[in-house]
Design a protein around this motif. Structure first.
Motif, PDB file in Angstrom:
ATOM      1  N   ASP A  26      -1.384  -3.617   5.106  1.00 41.01           N
ATOM      2  CA  ASP A  26      -1.522  -2.441   5.963  1.00 41.01           C
ATOM      3  C   ASP A  26      -2.854  -1.758   5.651  1.00 41.01           C
ATOM      4  O   ASP A  26      -3.006  -1.145   4.588  1.00 41.01           O
ATOM      5  CB  ASP A  26      -0.368  -1.473   5.714  1.00 41.01           C
TER       6      ASP A  26
ATOM      7  N   THR B 279      -4.111   0.880   6.873  1.00 37.26           N
ATOM      8  CA  THR B 279      -4.124   2.328   7.116  1.00 37.26           C
ATOM      9  C   THR B 279      -3.568   3.127   5.949  1.00 37.26           C
ATOM     10  O   THR B 279      -3.598   4.359   5.989  1.00 37.26           O
ATOM     11  CB  THR B 279      -3.318   2.655   8.379  1.00 37.26           C
ATOM     12  N   THR B 280      -3.016   2.478   4.946  1.00 39.15           N
ATOM     13  CA  THR B 280      -2.421   3.190   3.814  1.00 39.15           C
ATOM     14  C   THR B 280      -3.222   2.928   2.554  1.00 39.15           C
ATOM     15  O   THR B 280      -3.961   1.961   2.456  1.00 39.15           O
ATOM     16  CB  THR B 280      -0.970   2.734   3.589  1.00 39.15           C
ATOM     17  N   GLY B 281      -3.038   3.824   1.589  1.00 37.88           N
ATOM     18  CA  GLY B 281      -3.680   3.618   0.300  1.00 37.88           C
ATOM     19  C   GLY B 281      -5.134   4.052   0.293  1.00 37.88           C
ATOM     20  O   GLY B 281      -5.581   4.849   1.134  1.00 37.88           O
TER      21      GLY B 281
END
Length: 279
Positions: A180, A182-184
């Motif tokens: 993903d 979009t995270t982290g």
């Protein structure tokens, strides 16, 4: 639509053939063909769904050939040559004798102290006898040599053809469905971290898997190593899993470098665009 359907169907057929290859070559016990057919149908169904759907769930780098083609061919060739070698024990065909000779040469060359092949041979109990140990060493040498050739070929493709740029626009969502973006933290840092982890695991697994195989041998006795099907699949898995992790790590590192390079170009072009707008 028709092209996607045809491509998914062809890949599903090849996936089923991959699973069934050892059973088509080696003699099977009663009832084994039904089990192999069921597993082959399951592999074909999963492959068809993954390649026919717009958003894959498991298969990575689906639209970035030849990543999966190299992995598939390496596993198929490994299963095929090992099955032919074990099927020709005793009075085999010319092909099986040739494969066995190449395997013995590869096994002897790669069987040095603390090597993965030496660890695989060490799993064979002493009561199994020298002929089985020699066959295991030849199989391990062949499988490990095939994985090394596959990695070298992938690196050459990456360098000479600038993979995956040669395959067109790279879509992170399609080609990395389990990642993903979009995270982290920063995506480049995460990709580089995952790349290093995969390469490290790919390096360590050939040394760790023989320990698990030794546990299987201790649990089931010599039967686990006296069955050609078991040996073919165990040795093929031992060589294929590290290969997949190595290739995944190299590919993710390449994607990270592409994203970083695109960011640098954008930063260089931004002042020029701003100056033109002010003028």
């Amino acid at each position: 639509m028709i092209g996607s359907l045809t491509g998914a169907a062809v890949r599903a057929i090849f996936a089923a053939l991959l699973v069934a290859t050892p059973s088509l070559i080696l003699p099977s016990a009663s009832g084994a063909h039904e089990i192999v057919a069921l597993i082959a149908l399951g592999a074909a169904a999963i492959t068809f769904c993954e390649y026919f759907s717009h958003s894959p769930c498991l298969i990575e780098f689906r639209d970035a050939p030849p990543f999966n083609r190299i992995r598939f061919l390496s596993l198929f060739v490994t299963l095929f040559v090992l099955a032919v070698m074990f099927a020709g024990e005793g009075e085999g065909s010319t092909l099986s004798l040739l494969i066995r000779a190449v395997g013995l040469a590869a096994g002897t060359a790669l069987d040095f102290p603390f090597s993965p092949v030496r660890l695989v041979v060490a799993v064979v109990p002493e009561e199994a006898g020298m002929p089985l140990a020699v066959s295991i060493r030849a199989a391990a040498g062949l499988a490990y040599a095939i994985s090394i050739v596959a990695i070298v070929f992938f690196v050459l493709i990456l360098r000479l053809q600038r993979w995956p740029s040669s395959a067109g626009a790279f879509n992170v969502w399609i080609n990395l469905p389990t990642f993903d973006p979009t995270t982290g933290n920063d995506i480049v840092a995460r990709l580089n971290r995952d790349a290093r982890i995969n390469v490290a695991l790919g390096f360590l697994l050939p040394f760790l898997i023989p320990s698990a195989a030794g546990g299987i041998t201790a649990l089931f006795g010599l039967r686990a190593l006296s069955e050609p099907h078991s040996v073919v699949w165990l040795v093929s898995t031992w060589s294929f899993l590290p290969l997949s992790l190595f290739m995944r790590g190299i590919a993710m590192g390449r994607v990270a470098s592409m994203i970083a390079e695109k960011r640098r170009r954008t930063e260089r072009d931004a002042p020029v665009s701003a100056g033109l707008a002010l003028s």
